[in-house]
Design an enzyme around this catalytic site. Sequence first.
Site, PDB file in Angstrom:
ATOM      1  CG  HIS A  70      -0.401   0.046   2.532  1.00  0.00           C
ATOM      2  ND1 HIS A  70       0.356  -0.963   3.069  1.00  0.00           N
ATOM      3  CD2 HIS A  70      -0.453   1.005   3.493  1.00  0.00           C
ATOM      4  CE1 HIS A  70       0.741  -0.638   4.295  1.00  0.00           C
ATOM      5  NE2 HIS A  70       0.267   0.568   4.577  1.00  0.00           N
ATOM      6  CG  HIS A 408      -2.541  -1.151  11.975  1.00  0.00           C
ATOM      7  ND1 HIS A 408      -1.699  -1.641  11.008  1.00  0.00           N
ATOM      8  CD2 HIS A 408      -2.291   0.175  12.051  1.00  0.00           C
ATOM      9  CE1 HIS A 408      -0.959  -0.645  10.535  1.00  0.00           C
ATOM     10  NE2 HIS A 408      -1.306   0.465  11.136  1.00  0.00           N
ATOM     11  CG  HIS A 430       4.024  -3.039  10.343  1.00  0.00           C
ATOM     12  ND1 HIS A 430       3.140  -2.460  11.220  1.00  0.00           N
ATOM     13  CD2 HIS A 430       4.241  -2.121   9.388  1.00  0.00           C
ATOM     14  CE1 HIS A 430       2.824  -1.253  10.789  1.00  0.00           C
ATOM     15  NE2 HIS A 430       3.496  -1.011   9.686  1.00  0.00           N
TER      16      HIS A 430
HETATM   17 ZN   LIG Z   1      -0.168   1.401   6.567  1.00  0.00          ZN
END
Ligand SMILES: [Zn+2]
Length: 479
Positions: A70, A408, A430
């Site tokens: 993204h 998220h 991440h």
């Molecule tokens: Zn992101």
Amino acid sequence: MEQEQVAKTSFRFFGLGGSNEVGRSCHILQYKGKTVMLDAGVHPAHQGLASLPFYDEFDLSTVDILLISHFHLDHAASLPYVMQRTNFHGRVFMTHPTKAIYRWLLSDFVKVTNIGSTSPLDKDENLYSDEDLAESFDRIETIDYHSTMDVNGIKFTAFHAGHVLGAAMFQIEIAGLRVLFTGDYSREVDRHLNSAEVPPLPSDVLIVESTFGTATHEPRVNRERKLTQLIHSTVMRGGRVLLPVFALGRAQEIMLILDEYWSQHANELANGQVPIFYASNLARKCMSVFQTYVNMMNDDIRKKFRDSQSNPFIFKNISYLKNLDEFQDFGPSVMLASPGMLQNGLSRDLLEKWCPDDKNLVLITGYSVEGTMAKFIMLEPDTIPSINNPDMTIPRRCQVEEISFAAHVDFRENLEFIEKIGATNIILVHGESNPMGRLKSALLSNFASLKGTETEVHVFNPRNCVAVDLEFKGIKIAK
Ligand SMILES: [Zn+2]
């Protein structure tokens, strides 16, 4: 000979960035002589070359394909550097909306980083120029959701990831071995996005984000109510509200919420009584991308689009500001301004202007990376350093609140998705070390009953530049 055979059956994961940290995402996969690179971001808390993934630690000329999940800077902003300033010569793929937005975002990124550098030394630290960006742009290929590409035996398919417009999960298949990379993803029903989907085919390896670790989000309706009530009460007592946002993506979700709320409370708020501004030099360009890609959003917003015959991203109560010169700061107002972590630019200028007044509110809605002003301000410091004059400090008396709309997954959503994927090898990326470590422990105890069986689940939380090697001999046969 023996060694070569082993090497051919082993799958290797190697993180160049975004392992045990949030920022500069870049992961390498190697299997059967093929090399795939996932994402090419920068670290928002660093500048220049220091913000890059550890590209020196890997021979980028061996990469066959590079997939960008993204457009967020921590996933895409070092791509022009990779394509123009390294020995990389593989093919690059992203979805259509990602490519459309990437173009504007990165030209703004070039501008902002150039402004930030005043000394000649800093100038050399510029990662790439506008020309690099334009040249690399033409060589980026696009992929549709649910379509599969085949590049020299590497098959890959894009699936919806939620999170932001254009975000994709990639399932990669090499000689029968399937790997799913989630990028950043969300499962919660959103006002405008399709949530992340489970691919129809199973995966052997899952590479999954761990941003929120084992934390739980409050239900969405509660967060929306908190957001609107907090803003409403602040402006009623004459305060200004600053919402630092990344120019694109989650900002549009907040705008959908506020525009609707302003219409519902028109007596008190609408018709210029309390103006809402979206301040970004990308505002107009970016909104036109959103208006164009309504057909890639969820049924809910497409229905609104059809029923009302008007674009839901043409807001009644929000006006655009390109910069602060045209802004007359009288009375209460609500300002969505970029960048989201208050590092510099418009949002930082407004923060310094408004933070001395205790009537005002700074409301953080995104994920704040370690080392950025957005993370620092949440500690409610007595003073903050001025960006233009670091020797000067500014008193901070304004209210600071955080309500997450970062999109998220939380622990419950992540676990449910991980169980549905059913991969026996899970690689966490991440996430800062602590939340990632907690997630690893929680996953291992969740799957403890499978220990010692054929379907035992292995969970890895490697650091940057530490390889994870997995053996798949005998299981996989090319079809
Ligand atoms: Zn992101």
